[in-house]
Design a protein around this motif. Structure first.
Motif, PDB file in Angstrom:
ATOM      1  N   ARG A  10      27.649  42.656  43.257  1.00  0.00           N
ATOM      2  CA  ARG A  10      27.297  43.575  44.336  1.00  0.00           C
ATOM      3  C   ARG A  10      27.996  44.930  44.185  1.00  0.00           C
ATOM      4  O   ARG A  10      27.704  45.868  44.900  1.00  0.00           O
ATOM      5  CB  ARG A  10      27.582  42.967  45.701  1.00  0.00           C
ATOM      6  CG  ARG A  10      29.009  42.757  46.055  1.00  0.00           C
ATOM      7  CD  ARG A  10      29.233  42.222  47.475  1.00  0.00           C
ATOM      8  NE  ARG A  10      28.433  41.069  47.803  1.00  0.00           N
ATOM      9  CZ  ARG A  10      27.393  41.084  48.640  1.00  0.00           C
ATOM     10  NH1 ARG A  10      27.044  42.188  49.242  1.00  0.00           N
ATOM     11  NH2 ARG A  10      26.724  39.983  48.887  1.00  0.00           N
ATOM     12  N   PHE A  11      28.937  45.021  43.248  1.00  0.00           N
ATOM     13  CA  PHE A  11      29.634  46.272  42.962  1.00  0.00           C
ATOM     14  C   PHE A  11      29.048  46.906  41.707  1.00  0.00           C
ATOM     15  O   PHE A  11      28.400  46.225  40.913  1.00  0.00           O
ATOM     16  CB  PHE A  11      31.136  46.016  42.800  1.00  0.00           C
ATOM     17  CG  PHE A  11      31.804  45.635  44.090  1.00  0.00           C
ATOM     18  CD1 PHE A  11      32.353  46.608  44.917  1.00  0.00           C
ATOM     19  CD2 PHE A  11      31.846  44.311  44.505  1.00  0.00           C
ATOM     20  CE1 PHE A  11      32.942  46.260  46.119  1.00  0.00           C
ATOM     21  CE2 PHE A  11      32.431  43.950  45.702  1.00  0.00           C
ATOM     22  CZ  PHE A  11      32.979  44.935  46.514  1.00  0.00           C
ATOM     23  N   ILE A  40      31.250  38.217  33.760  1.00  0.00           N
ATOM     24  CA  ILE A  40      32.575  38.560  34.281  1.00  0.00           C
ATOM     25  C   ILE A  40      33.162  39.771  33.562  1.00  0.00           C
ATOM     26  O   ILE A  40      33.804  40.618  34.172  1.00  0.00           O
ATOM     27  CB  ILE A  40      33.549  37.353  34.217  1.00  0.00           C
ATOM     28  CG1 ILE A  40      34.865  37.652  34.951  1.00  0.00           C
ATOM     29  CG2 ILE A  40      33.849  36.948  32.792  1.00  0.00           C
ATOM     30  CD1 ILE A  40      34.824  37.509  36.414  1.00  0.00           C
ATOM     31  N   PHE A  41      32.913  39.886  32.265  1.00  0.00           N
ATOM     32  CA  PHE A  41      33.437  41.018  31.506  1.00  0.00           C
ATOM     33  C   PHE A  41      32.800  42.320  31.972  1.00  0.00           C
ATOM     34  O   PHE A  41      33.474  43.343  32.055  1.00  0.00           O
ATOM     35  CB  PHE A  41      33.203  40.816  30.004  1.00  0.00           C
ATOM     36  CG  PHE A  41      34.136  39.817  29.394  1.00  0.00           C
ATOM     37  CD1 PHE A  41      35.298  40.237  28.772  1.00  0.00           C
ATOM     38  CD2 PHE A  41      33.863  38.463  29.451  1.00  0.00           C
ATOM     39  CE1 PHE A  41      36.179  39.323  28.212  1.00  0.00           C
ATOM     40  CE2 PHE A  41      34.731  37.541  28.889  1.00  0.00           C
ATOM     41  CZ  PHE A  41      35.888  37.964  28.277  1.00  0.00           C
ATOM     42  N   LEU A  42      31.528  42.266  32.261  1.00  0.00           N
ATOM     43  CA  LEU A  42      30.843  43.475  32.721  1.00  0.00           C
ATOM     44  C   LEU A  42      31.294  43.850  34.129  1.00  0.00           C
ATOM     45  O   LEU A  42      31.548  45.018  34.416  1.00  0.00           O
ATOM     46  CB  LEU A  42      29.325  43.255  32.676  1.00  0.00           C
ATOM     47  CG  LEU A  42      28.767  42.919  31.297  1.00  0.00           C
ATOM     48  CD1 LEU A  42      27.293  42.551  31.391  1.00  0.00           C
ATOM     49  CD2 LEU A  42      28.998  44.058  30.320  1.00  0.00           C
ATOM     50  N   ALA A  45      34.920  45.222  34.362  1.00  0.00           N
ATOM     51  CA  ALA A  45      35.067  46.547  33.756  1.00  0.00           C
ATOM     52  C   ALA A  45      34.871  47.663  34.776  1.00  0.00           C
ATOM     53  O   ALA A  45      35.180  48.824  34.497  1.00  0.00           O
ATOM     54  CB  ALA A  45      34.086  46.708  32.595  1.00  0.00           C
ATOM     55  N   HIS A  46      34.418  47.319  35.959  1.00  0.00           N
ATOM     56  CA  HIS A  46      34.311  48.283  37.067  1.00  0.00           C
ATOM     57  C   HIS A  46      35.673  48.910  37.378  1.00  0.00           C
ATOM     58  O   HIS A  46      35.757  50.063  37.794  1.00  0.00           O
ATOM     59  CB  HIS A  46      33.750  47.547  38.300  1.00  0.00           C
ATOM     60  CG  HIS A  46      33.776  48.326  39.565  1.00  0.00           C
ATOM     61  ND1 HIS A  46      33.060  49.495  39.750  1.00  0.00           N
ATOM     62  CD2 HIS A  46      34.429  48.116  40.728  1.00  0.00           C
ATOM     63  CE1 HIS A  46      33.278  49.960  40.963  1.00  0.00           C
ATOM     64  NE2 HIS A  46      34.110  49.139  41.573  1.00  0.00           N
ATOM     65  N   ARG A  47      36.746  48.140  37.134  1.00  0.00           N
ATOM     66  CA  ARG A  47      38.108  48.611  37.376  1.00  0.00           C
ATOM     67  C   ARG A  47      38.911  48.360  36.098  1.00  0.00           C
ATOM     68  O   ARG A  47      39.588  47.338  35.966  1.00  0.00           O
ATOM     69  CB  ARG A  47      38.727  47.880  38.562  1.00  0.00           C
ATOM     70  CG  ARG A  47      37.906  47.896  39.866  1.00  0.00           C
ATOM     71  CD  ARG A  47      38.135  49.087  40.758  1.00  0.00           C
ATOM     72  NE  ARG A  47      39.449  49.174  41.299  1.00  0.00           N
ATOM     73  CZ  ARG A  47      39.790  48.869  42.547  1.00  0.00           C
ATOM     74  NH1 ARG A  47      38.897  48.457  43.402  1.00  0.00           N
ATOM     75  NH2 ARG A  47      41.025  49.022  42.947  1.00  0.00           N
ATOM     76  N   THR A 178      32.396  39.460  44.780  1.00  0.00           N
ATOM     77  CA  THR A 178      31.446  40.334  44.083  1.00  0.00           C
ATOM     78  C   THR A 178      30.066  39.699  43.960  1.00  0.00           C
ATOM     79  O   THR A 178      29.134  40.337  43.475  1.00  0.00           O
ATOM     80  CB  THR A 178      31.940  40.684  42.659  1.00  0.00           C
ATOM     81  OG1 THR A 178      32.071  39.488  41.897  1.00  0.00           O
ATOM     82  CG2 THR A 178      33.246  41.452  42.712  1.00  0.00           C
ATOM     83  N   ASP A 179      29.936  38.438  44.401  1.00  0.00           N
ATOM     84  CA  ASP A 179      28.685  37.688  44.267  1.00  0.00           C
ATOM     85  C   ASP A 179      28.273  37.624  42.799  1.00  0.00           C
ATOM     86  O   ASP A 179      27.113  37.801  42.436  1.00  0.00           O
ATOM     87  CB  ASP A 179      27.576  38.294  45.120  1.00  0.00           C
ATOM     88  CG  ASP A 179      26.403  37.338  45.322  1.00  0.00           C
ATOM     89  OD1 ASP A 179      26.601  36.117  45.183  1.00  0.00           O
ATOM     90  OD2 ASP A 179      25.283  37.816  45.585  1.00  0.00           O
TER      91      ASP A 179
END
Length: 191
Positions: A10-11, A40-42, A45-47, A178-179
């Motif tokens: 969702r992010f 999960i890796f993608l 990587a948001h942070r 993050t769903d």
């Protein structure tokens, strides 16, 4: 089945080309080994700074030598992720457990009811402790350490069990918030 339109989180999920080089390199290694990029890796990587810290702690716990095998480490992840109702981690680490254990049933058994799974008494004691740490850590006491010691676990092994449980409690909560959607490829791995 997850469609191309179903977001994996969702992010915001950065494109590989937008990620720092060190993260792209790490993801490329995982992709080469697994044949795909785990979601999960993608999502993490948001942070980037937090992702690096997570990877460092993950590697320190999951790749270290010691009294726990890689299979046992994955058993801990699956059992505690099930206790935390984390779809992503049960599916993803269930796949890893099936592959490492060379057993197509073990992850499902542990995720549903590890106490009835086809595992050794030593592994059951390990998972009893891990699940207690996951859901009632304040209740851990001398009897828990004695039970593990009776099965040959050293103080370092007990630390590892607790630390793996704690790291994946963090992962479980981030994945849930993050769903995060499991990759479809995980479902068939090791079966």
């Amino acid at each position: 089945m997850m469609s191309a339109e179903t977001p994996i989180s969702r992010f915001p999920v950065p494109k590989l080309s937008e990620m720092p080089e060190d993260l792209r390199a790490r993801i490329a290694l995982v992709q080469e080994k697994a044949g795909f990029v785990p979601n999960i890796f993608l999502a993490l990587a948001h942070r980037p700074e937090e992702f690096r810290a997570f990877l460092a702690y993950h590697d320190a716990l999951m790749d270290r030598s010691g009294g726990l095998t890689k299979v046992e480490r994955e058993m801990i992840v699956v059992a505690t992720s099930a206790a935390n109702d984390c779809l992503y981690c049960v599916v993803a680490h269930g796949a890893i457990l099936r592959v490492r254990a060379k057993d197509p049933r073990i992850a499902d058994q542990i995720a549903v009811n590890y106490a009835k799974a086809d595992i050794t008494p030593r592994q059951r004691a390990m998972l009893d402790f891990a699940v207690k740490v996951a859901i009632r850590s304040q209740a851990v006491g001398a009897e828990d350490y004695a039970a593990l010691g009776g099965h040959g676990f050293s103080p370092d092994d007990i630390w590892d069990i607790a630390s793996i449980t704690a790291l994946f409690a963090l992962s479980n909560r981030i994945a849930s918030v993050t769903d995060l959607r499991p990759n479809d490829k995980f479902y068939a791995m090791g079966r």
